[in-house]
Design an enzyme around this catalytic site. Structure first.
Site, PDB file in Angstrom:
ATOM      1  N   ASP A  35       0.812  -1.224   0.000  1.00 27.33           N
ATOM      2  CA  ASP A  35       0.000   0.000   0.000  1.00 27.33           C
ATOM      3  C   ASP A  35       0.844   1.272   0.000  1.00 27.33           C
ATOM      4  O   ASP A  35       0.304   2.373   0.011  1.00 27.33           O
ATOM      5  CB  ASP A  35      -0.965   0.008   1.189  1.00 27.33           C
ATOM      6  CG  ASP A  35      -0.234  -0.029   2.526  1.00 27.33           C
ATOM      7  OD1 ASP A  35       1.008   0.102   2.560  1.00 27.33           O
ATOM      8  OD2 ASP A  35      -0.911  -0.198   3.545  1.00 27.33           O
ATOM      9  N   TYR A  37      10.779   4.233   1.415  1.00 28.64           N
ATOM     10  CA  TYR A  37      11.716   3.194   1.873  1.00 28.64           C
ATOM     11  C   TYR A  37      13.124   3.381   1.321  1.00 28.64           C
ATOM     12  O   TYR A  37      14.069   2.756   1.803  1.00 28.64           O
ATOM     13  CB  TYR A  37      11.183   1.802   1.505  1.00 28.64           C
ATOM     14  CG  TYR A  37      10.077   1.382   2.449  1.00 28.64           C
ATOM     15  CD1 TYR A  37      10.362   0.714   3.629  1.00 28.64           C
ATOM     16  CD2 TYR A  37       8.755   1.691   2.184  1.00 28.64           C
ATOM     17  CE1 TYR A  37       9.367   0.357   4.512  1.00 28.64           C
ATOM     18  CE2 TYR A  37       7.744   1.345   3.063  1.00 28.64           C
ATOM     19  CZ  TYR A  37       8.062   0.675   4.224  1.00 28.64           C
ATOM     20  OH  TYR A  37       7.073   0.332   5.109  1.00 28.64           O
ATOM     21  N   ARG A  83      10.501   0.717  15.990  1.00 31.47           N
ATOM     22  CA  ARG A  83       9.152   0.846  15.424  1.00 31.47           C
ATOM     23  C   ARG A  83       8.199  -0.244  15.965  1.00 31.47           C
ATOM     24  O   ARG A  83       7.020   0.022  16.161  1.00 31.47           O
ATOM     25  CB  ARG A  83       9.249   0.786  13.894  1.00 31.47           C
ATOM     26  CG  ARG A  83       7.931   0.850  13.158  1.00 31.47           C
ATOM     27  CD  ARG A  83       7.197   2.170  13.325  1.00 31.47           C
ATOM     28  NE  ARG A  83       5.804   2.015  12.923  1.00 31.47           N
ATOM     29  CZ  ARG A  83       4.786   2.725  13.411  1.00 31.47           C
ATOM     30  NH1 ARG A  83       4.993   3.684  14.292  1.00 31.47           N
ATOM     31  NH2 ARG A  83       3.562   2.511  13.008  1.00 31.47           N
TER      32      ARG A  83
END
Ligand code: G6P
Ligand code: MN
Length: 440
Positions: free
Chosen positions: A172, A263, A283
């Site tokens: 996504d 990324y 994270r």
């Protein structure tokens, strides 16, 4: 009315599932369902959301049958679509993936670098088993996979099941970025058409037009040169995600011809990112304490309730919308446009034919098709060759249980490079992943 379907949600203990359920309700005219099978091997985790999932469906989708199961056969025996987002080893293993590399000053991330490697090895084993099980019942079931790292999973499944045309891997992130572009440009997201190329979590937007043919790319590039890039839903994002978007600005100070996926930061600025990371709070911790906590708290309110009064309906996740829109486009042959993951073949003629590339394309009754892209310039091709080598060596290491290939994979990865560090982190990861994978 459209024909209705049965779906299986594999990995129904994922914190992303309640919002997916909300999306399924919103889309019930467009993608009607007669049955949803919630499946997870972790009954307790799935159970934290079960009352909520059931309540939403009882109130807004009473015609849809609901099953919760931990039995694989029940999950896959009769189903049209598997929506898969399993996380093998859950947050506990994600935490190792992110923390062990930091010991050596390497990027600690769930899908990129050594962490992504370790997670890829876990996912490949579980995904292979899942596909075999689904196929033991039916050739026709569509498998829509969101399990990460999608790059590794997609390449591995393509090579383990080369003739299977009904496995689609999804990400996504391009979808989220397009939403963010639309917000900056002040245009509806549906009106934007992108050209894009790369590998998953390793690609670039190269053109952006609206449906009328107006070019917005120059405007966007100019904007990103002197404004912070923010996700469309910045108010809901944690700090690490906001920093991640801002590194697109940082990259574009050096190379502003194309807009990279967020990324790309891990491959361009690995040392800086590792140095800024907190090895005791990554994270995985942040996601557990923020998003996951909010979802579990919201779901807890549904326990013992008969109606939704005062209970928020979770919807509108990028992931949920993408999954449902892809399924809709397949089910009714809509050939809608998405950024897809497909085997390259001739799409980029000067790149590896067997690589799974990420490009703009369509999804319909025959699955995903990439639009022909054309040749790519040397800089990007060079970066992608290295990343593809990492992906392919990882898949080979998994299939052959081959330690040397794993070491090569990590050494060729831009976040690692140093073979000494590659070996040290590989040995650590192998130790904690013993119950999932082991190499000789
Ligand atoms: C994006 C990526 C996904 C990834 C997710 C991680 O959506 O495309 O591949 O799983 O971010 O999000 P998290 O919030 O769990 O770090
Ligand atoms: Mn992704």
């Amino acid at each position: 009315m459209r024909e209705s379907h049965i779906i299986t949600i594999a990995g129904a203990g994922s914190g992303r599932v309640p919002a997916l359920v909300g999306t399924l309700v919103q889309y019930k005219e467009r993608f009607p369902l007669k049955k949803i099978i919630f499946y997870d091997i972790d009954e307790e985790r799935m159970g934290k959301m079960e009352a909520y999932d059931r309540l939403v469906l009882k109130c807004y989708y009473p015609e849809c049958e609901v099953v919760f199961t931990t039995d694989e056969d029940e999950a896959y025996r009769e189903t049209d679509f598997v929506f898969c987002q399993m996380r093998v080893g859950k947050t506990r293993m994600r935490s190792y993936d992110e923390k062990l590399p930091l010991k050596y000053g390497l990027v600690g991330q769930e899908t990129c670098g050594p962490g992504g490697f370790a997670y890829g090895m876990r996912s490949l084993g579980a995904m292979k088993k899942m596909v075999e099980k689904v196929r033991s019942y039916s050739k026709d079931t569509w498998i829509l996979n969101y399990t990460n790292p999608a790059a590794i999973v997609a390449l591995g499944l393509d090579q383990m099941f080369p003739d299977d045309k009904r496995i689609l891997n999804l990400c996504d992130q391009p979808f989220s970025m397009m939403k963010s572009f639309a917000k900056i440009l002040g245009v509806p997201q549906e009106s934007l058409r992108a050209r894009y190329f790369g590998l998953n979590h390793f690609g670039w937007f190269t053109e952006l037009k609206d449906t009328e043919g107006k070019d917005h790319f120059e405007e966007l590039r100019t904007y990103l040169r002197d404004h912070d890039f923010k996700p469309f839903n910045a108010e809901q994002r944690s700090k690490s995600w906001l920093d991640t978007y801002m590194r697109v600005n940082q990259y574009m100070k050096y190379f502003d011809e194309y807009i990279p996926t967020t990324y790309m930061q891990y491959y361009m600025f690995p040392q800086e990112i590792a140095a800024e990371s907190d090895p005791n709070y990554t994270r995985a911790d942040e996601a557990r304490d923020s998003r996951e906590k909010q979802v579990f708290d919201a779901c807890a309110l549904a326990e013992g309730r008969e109606n939704m009064d005062g209970i928020e309906m979770l919807t509108n996740s990028v992931f949920g919308n993408l999954m449902v829109e892809v399924a809709e486009s397949i089910a009714y042959g809509l050939n809608r446009e998405f950024i897809v993951l497909v085997r390259n073949e001739e799409i980029i003629p000067n790149f590896e034919k067997n690589a799974i590339i990420e490009v703009a394309g369509t999804i319909g009754k025959d699955g995903a098709k990439g639009y022909p892209y054309g040749e790519i310039p040397l800089f990007y091709k060079g970066l992608m060759e290295g990343q593809y080598a990492y992906e392919q060596l990882t898949v080979d290491a998994f299939r052959e249980k081959n330690y040397e290939k794993a070491l090569m994979a990590l050494t060729v990865n831009r976040t690692v490079v140093d073979p000494g560090k590659a070996k040290a982190v590989l040995d650590d990861l192998m130790e904690v992943n013993r119950e999932y994978w082991y190499l000789q």
